[in-house]
Design a protein around this motif. Structure first.
Motif, short mmCIF file in Angstrom:
data_model
loop_
_atom_site.label_atom_id
_atom_site.label_comp_id
_atom_site.label_asym_id
_atom_site.label_seq_id
_atom_site.Cartn_x
_atom_site.Cartn_y
_atom_site.Cartn_z
N GLY A 148 8.95 -9.03 -5.64
CA GLY A 148 7.73 -9.15 -4.86
C GLY A 148 7.53 -7.89 -4.04
O GLY A 148 8.48 -7.30 -3.52
N LEU A 149 6.29 -7.46 -3.92
CA LEU A 149 5.94 -6.27 -3.15
C LEU A 149 4.82 -6.63 -2.18
O LEU A 149 3.70 -6.93 -2.59
N LEU A 150 5.14 -6.65 -0.89
CA LEU A 150 4.13 -6.85 0.15
C LEU A 150 3.58 -5.50 0.57
O LEU A 150 4.34 -4.57 0.85
N VAL A 151 2.26 -5.38 0.64
CA VAL A 151 1.61 -4.13 1.02
C VAL A 151 0.61 -4.41 2.13
O VAL A 151 -0.22 -5.32 2.01
N GLY A 152 0.70 -3.64 3.22
CA GLY A 152 -0.28 -3.71 4.30
C GLY A 152 -1.22 -2.51 4.21
O GLY A 152 -0.77 -1.38 3.98
#
Length: 248
Positions: free
Chosen positions: A74-78
């Protein structure tokens, strides 16, 4: 490279590192430490503003485990627009792509600067160029606002870190201080020493579970009474160490 902090995770007996590539807005690189190989995925996004559409720059990221596919991360990006997105990135084979799983407009009013993740509660913490600290939970349906944002006295934060023992959220502030909040995002204490913006914060981890195997009560009390250290780095070229219990 750019100012965006790297993220790393242990996955299938190797360490993966991810970061934003400068000059290629919207591209995230993945680097396999074991094989010294690299690939790039596209997480470009468009934001809609009053003056038209524009490219939405990724400002920060966080690698997290996913449960639906053992070959994926999983890759969370803000983003600059205050949007938070979760991608699934396939790590196997020759073709790699970031598949968008869910997207959320956060409560922030300025660009998201840092993300951290509590794997036990599946909670996401974010800080921003504004004075808010946000917490979201995540499940198969997407992001959910867990509570009202925490409010700092001054705007601007460089990094956020969640710690499970004790349960604390540490925020590196542009106001020269580290702010300590509980899991309900209520301010518990501050560390003030530096003469410039605080850029990074971390904490030692104590294996308190090991104390269960200590039969002597005095030895067990000493083990559990060890100092928990907070380490802080600043633009004033100094690093400081703090005993967390002295700040609460």
């Amino acid at each position: 490279m750019n100012f965006c902090t790297f993220s790393h995770i242990q996955h299938q007996d190797t360490t993966w590192v991810a970061g934003v590539e400068q000059g290629k807005e919207g591209n995230i690189f993945f680097y396999n430490i074991a094989t010294a190989t690299k690939f790039v995925v596209d997480v470009s996004s468009i934001s809609h503003t009053d003056i038209g559409t524009r490219e939405d720059a990724p400002m920060c990221l966080k690698l997290v485990p996913v449960n639906d596919n053992t070959d994926a991360l999983g890759l969370l990006v803000g983003y600059e627009s205050t949007k938070l997105q979760l991608y699934s990135v396939n790590l196997s084979g020759d073709k790699h792509a970031a598949v968008l799983k869910c997207s959320q407009k956060t409560a922030h009013s300025e660009s998201i600067m840092s993300i951290d993740y509590d794997s036990d509660e599946k909670a996401i913490y974010t800080c921003s160029a504004d004075n808010k600290v946000c917490r979201y939970t995540i499940d198969a349906a997407g992001f959910h606002a867990a509570q009202e944002p925490g409010i700092l006295r001054h705007g601007g934060s460089a990094e956020i870190r969640f710690f499970s023992s004790p349960k604390l959220v540490a925020v590196a502030g542009w106001d020269y201080a580290v702010h300590l909040l509980d899991s309900d995002l209520k301010l518990r204490g501050e560390a003030r020493f530096h003469r410039a913006s605080v850029t990074s914060v971390d904490m030692s981890t104590l294996a308190r579970g090991n104390a269960e195997s200590i039969s002597n009560e005095v030895a067990r009390a000493r083990w559990n009474g060890r100092a928990q250290w907070l380490v802080v780095a600043s633009q004033d070229h100094r690093i400081s160490l703090w005993n967390v219990q002295d700040l609460l």
